[in-house]
Write a protein that holds these residues in place. Structure first.
Motif, short mmCIF file in Angstrom:
data_model
loop_
_atom_site.label_atom_id
_atom_site.label_comp_id
_atom_site.label_asym_id
_atom_site.label_seq_id
_atom_site.Cartn_x
_atom_site.Cartn_y
_atom_site.Cartn_z
N THR A 1 0.87 -1.18 0.00
CA THR A 1 0.00 0.00 0.00
C THR A 1 0.90 1.22 0.00
O THR A 1 1.92 1.25 0.69
N ILE A 2 0.53 2.20 -0.78
CA ILE A 2 1.32 3.43 -0.91
C ILE A 2 0.39 4.62 -0.77
O ILE A 2 -0.66 4.66 -1.42
N THR A 3 0.77 5.58 0.07
CA THR A 3 -0.05 6.79 0.23
C THR A 3 0.81 8.04 0.05
O THR A 3 1.97 8.06 0.42
N GLN A 4 0.20 9.04 -0.52
CA GLN A 4 0.83 10.36 -0.66
C GLN A 4 -0.09 11.35 0.03
O GLN A 4 -1.26 11.49 -0.34
N ALA A 5 0.41 12.04 1.04
CA ALA A 5 -0.38 13.00 1.81
C ALA A 5 -0.06 14.43 1.35
O ALA A 5 0.92 14.67 0.66
N GLY A 6 -0.91 15.35 1.77
CA GLY A 6 -0.66 16.77 1.56
C GLY A 6 -0.74 17.23 0.12
O GLY A 6 -0.07 18.17 -0.27
N THR A 7 -1.60 16.60 -0.69
CA THR A 7 -1.64 16.93 -2.11
C THR A 7 -2.27 18.29 -2.39
O THR A 7 -2.11 18.81 -3.49
N ASN A 8 -2.96 18.90 -1.41
CA ASN A 8 -3.50 20.23 -1.63
C ASN A 8 -2.40 21.30 -1.57
O ASN A 8 -2.53 22.36 -2.14
N VAL A 9 -1.30 21.00 -0.90
CA VAL A 9 -0.18 21.92 -0.81
C VAL A 9 0.83 21.66 -1.93
O VAL A 9 1.37 22.58 -2.52
N ASN A 10 1.06 20.38 -2.21
CA ASN A 10 2.04 20.00 -3.22
C ASN A 10 1.54 18.76 -3.95
O ASN A 10 1.46 17.68 -3.35
N SER A 11 1.22 18.90 -5.22
CA SER A 11 0.65 17.77 -5.96
C SER A 11 1.71 16.82 -6.50
O SER A 11 1.37 15.78 -7.04
N SER A 12 2.97 17.15 -6.33
CA SER A 12 4.01 16.25 -6.83
C SER A 12 4.24 15.11 -5.83
O SER A 12 3.97 15.24 -4.64
N ILE A 13 4.73 14.02 -6.34
CA ILE A 13 5.00 12.85 -5.50
C ILE A 13 6.32 13.07 -4.78
O ILE A 13 7.32 13.46 -5.39
N SER A 14 6.33 12.81 -3.48
CA SER A 14 7.57 12.98 -2.72
C SER A 14 8.59 11.95 -3.20
O SER A 14 8.22 10.86 -3.65
N PRO A 15 9.89 12.28 -3.13
CA PRO A 15 10.92 11.33 -3.56
C PRO A 15 10.82 9.98 -2.84
O PRO A 15 11.00 8.93 -3.46
N LYS A 16 10.52 10.01 -1.55
CA LYS A 16 10.41 8.77 -0.78
C LYS A 16 9.27 7.90 -1.31
O LYS A 16 9.41 6.69 -1.48
N VAL A 17 8.12 8.52 -1.57
CA VAL A 17 6.97 7.78 -2.07
C VAL A 17 7.23 7.26 -3.49
O VAL A 17 6.83 6.16 -3.85
N LYS A 18 7.93 8.05 -4.29
CA LYS A 18 8.26 7.62 -5.65
C LYS A 18 9.15 6.37 -5.62
O LYS A 18 8.96 5.44 -6.41
N VAL A 19 10.10 6.32 -4.70
CA VAL A 19 10.95 5.14 -4.55
C VAL A 19 10.09 3.94 -4.18
O VAL A 19 10.26 2.84 -4.74
N LEU A 20 9.14 4.13 -3.26
CA LEU A 20 8.25 3.04 -2.87
C LEU A 20 7.42 2.55 -4.06
O LEU A 20 7.21 1.34 -4.23
N ALA A 21 6.96 3.48 -4.89
CA ALA A 21 6.17 3.11 -6.08
C ALA A 21 7.03 2.31 -7.06
O ALA A 21 6.60 1.28 -7.60
N HIS A 22 8.28 2.77 -7.28
CA HIS A 22 9.18 2.04 -8.18
C HIS A 22 9.47 0.64 -7.67
O HIS A 22 9.47 -0.34 -8.43
#
Length: 189
Positions: free
Chosen positions: A162-183
């Protein structure tokens, strides 16, 4: 292997779609990938008639919910993405799941659920406007993940990530940490 990616977000270029894309890019090229934009599907609302429990298929006139249900059955791996709506999955994704109860589960003679997709894998992705840690503490993204996991559980899927990205109202880009998890999730398939 057949991989089916369900983008349950109305935003085709948003955080959820980008996370799904990051996973998809890393999937073994030998796997067959299919991407469905759930908000593009033409589906009639579930009537709650429960006829599907005995007939083993939705009794409504054939539409995109039926076709997508067939594709779900054929897939070995599901990758599901949803924005967080009131601590839950998106309404269109919920409608798709509601219309496909017989694809995910049956029932035995005592009325207990029997999974129909047993042994298949799933990855769940969620994005939330609420910033960390509020998205977890308030059960926002956790609620969206939990609701999709619930469907996967009754279908017999093993949720491998499971992968979550929080705070998308402030920053819609994927955080580097979350991007690594997605990869890593994509490579693991």
């Amino acid at each position: 292997m057949k991989v089916l990616i369900l983008n349950g977000s109305p935003n085709k270029n948003g955080t959820v779609a980008n996370l799904l894309g990051a996973i998809s890019q890393q999937i073994d090229p030998g796997h067959q990938k299919d991407w469905i934009e759930v908000y593009d599907l033409e589906m009639e609302a579930c009537q709650g008639c429960m006829k599907c429990r005995t007939t083993k298929k939705c009794c409504l006139k054939k539409d995109d919910a039926h076709v997508t249900g067939e594709r779900i059955s054929e897939a070995d791996i599901l990758i599901i993405g949803t924005p967080t709506h009131w601590g839950n999955m998106s309404s269109q994704l919920k409608l798709l799941f509601d219309r496909n109860v017989p694809v995910f589960m049956d029932k035995n003679g005592k009325g207990l659920p029997v999974p129909k997709q047993k042994g298949k894998k799933a990855i769940i992705v969620a994005a939330c406007n609420a910033p960390f840690p509020f998205n977890v503490l308030s059960a926002e993204s956790r609620g969206a993940i939990r609701s999709v996991k619930h469907v996967m559980k009754y279908g017999g899927y093993k949720v491998v990530k499971t992968i979550t990205q929080a705070g998308t109202n402030v920053n819609s880009s994927i955080s580097p940490k979350v991007k690594v998890l997605a990869h890593l999730a994509g490579k693991s398939l």
